[in-house]
Design a protein around this motif. Structure first.
Motif, short mmCIF file in Angstrom:
data_model
loop_
_atom_site.label_atom_id
_atom_site.label_comp_id
_atom_site.label_asym_id
_atom_site.label_seq_id
_atom_site.Cartn_x
_atom_site.Cartn_y
_atom_site.Cartn_z
N VAL A 1 26.41 49.89 37.39
CA VAL A 1 25.48 49.98 38.49
C VAL A 1 24.08 50.24 37.92
CG1 VAL A 1 24.91 51.25 40.59
CG2 VAL A 1 27.29 50.86 39.98
N ILE A 2 23.10 49.48 38.40
CA ILE A 2 21.73 49.60 37.91
C ILE A 2 21.12 50.92 38.40
CG2 ILE A 2 19.41 48.60 38.01
CD1 ILE A 2 20.77 45.87 38.41
N THR A 3 20.46 51.63 37.47
CA THR A 3 19.75 52.85 37.86
C THR A 3 18.24 52.63 37.87
OG1 THR A 3 19.77 53.67 35.60
CG2 THR A 3 21.55 54.40 37.05
N GLN A 4 17.74 51.86 36.90
CA GLN A 4 16.30 51.57 36.89
C GLN A 4 16.01 50.33 36.06
OE1 GLN A 4 14.24 54.95 35.30
NE2 GLN A 4 14.59 54.38 33.19
N VAL A 5 14.85 49.73 36.31
CA VAL A 5 14.40 48.54 35.60
C VAL A 5 13.03 48.85 35.01
CG1 VAL A 5 13.75 46.11 35.82
CG2 VAL A 5 15.66 47.01 37.15
N GLU A 6 12.86 48.59 33.72
CA GLU A 6 11.60 48.85 33.03
C GLU A 6 11.11 47.56 32.38
OE1 GLU A 6 10.02 51.57 29.29
OE2 GLU A 6 11.95 52.04 30.22
N ASN A 7 10.01 47.01 32.91
CA ASN A 7 9.45 45.79 32.35
C ASN A 7 8.50 46.11 31.21
OD1 ASN A 7 10.49 43.53 33.92
ND2 ASN A 7 9.57 44.58 35.65
N LYS A 8 8.72 45.46 30.08
CA LYS A 8 7.90 45.60 28.89
C LYS A 8 7.13 44.29 28.70
CE LYS A 8 10.95 48.96 26.77
NZ LYS A 8 10.06 50.09 26.77
N PRO A 9 6.19 44.21 27.76
CA PRO A 9 5.40 42.98 27.63
C PRO A 9 6.22 41.70 27.41
CG PRO A 9 4.43 44.73 26.32
CD PRO A 9 5.72 45.26 26.87
#
Length: 179
Positions: free
Chosen positions: A54-62
């Motif tokens: 289950v997804i807890t968070q999404v972090e977009n990087k460059p």
């Protein structure tokens, strides 16, 4: 002509169905568990895995997107079982941009790829070590819905209107009638 139209209809309906990728459907041979990898992550670098959760968070990087997941047990087709036990958390590293609205917290996701190492992030005030998986295939599962429950009529139920329905095959709901 009848057989041709039936074949075309079957192909059309089959094309609309969502297909689970083979890398997700079939676990790779010797698929290590998350608990094994968390104990000695450097030993498993380069190993092919199939994990889900289950997804807890999404972090977009460059140039990448990291999706943090709480692992869950998988069914035979790779679908995470909601509410099952967890062996911990891991990070799925996607090449490029992944929309955090589509991959929102609470969605179920299964990924296949290779273990690239580990990273440490804080969960609250606790520093947690996450195995990092370079994703080669993924599948975002549809939200689970609760099955509709149809209660049978009580055993003492009697419908006095039975022979006088407005037409053949008319099913009148059992009491209470709400029209």
């Amino acid at each position: 002509m009848k057989h041709f139209s039936t074949l075309c209809l079957a192909m059309l309906l089959g094309g609309c169905a969502t297909q689970v990728p083979l890398a997700i459907k079939d676990a790779p041979p010797g698929n290590p568990s998350l608990a094994e990898v968390r104990q000695t992550p450097q030993r498993f670098v380069g190993t092919t895995i199939r994990w889900g959760g289950v997804i807890t968070q999404v972090e977009n990087k460059p140039d990448r997107t990291w999706v943090e997941l709480v692992s869950r047990e998988l069914r035979s087709n790779g679908e995470p079982i909601t509410g099952s036990r967890s062996e911990g958390r891991f990070v799925a590293s996607f090449a490029g941009f992944v929309d955090p609205i589509v991959y929102s917290a609470g969605q179920r996701l299964t990924v296949a790829g290779t273990i690239k190492g580990e990273t440490t992030h804080a969960i609250g005030e606790y520093d947690y070590t996450f195995p990092v998986v370079a994703v080669s295939a993924s599948f975002l599962w549809a939200e689970e819905t609760e099955p509709v429950r149809y209660d049978p009529p009580p055993p003492w139920y009697y419908d006095p209107w039975w022979p006088y329905y407005p037409g053949p095959y008319y099913h009148r709901p059992y009491p209470p009638y709400r029209w």
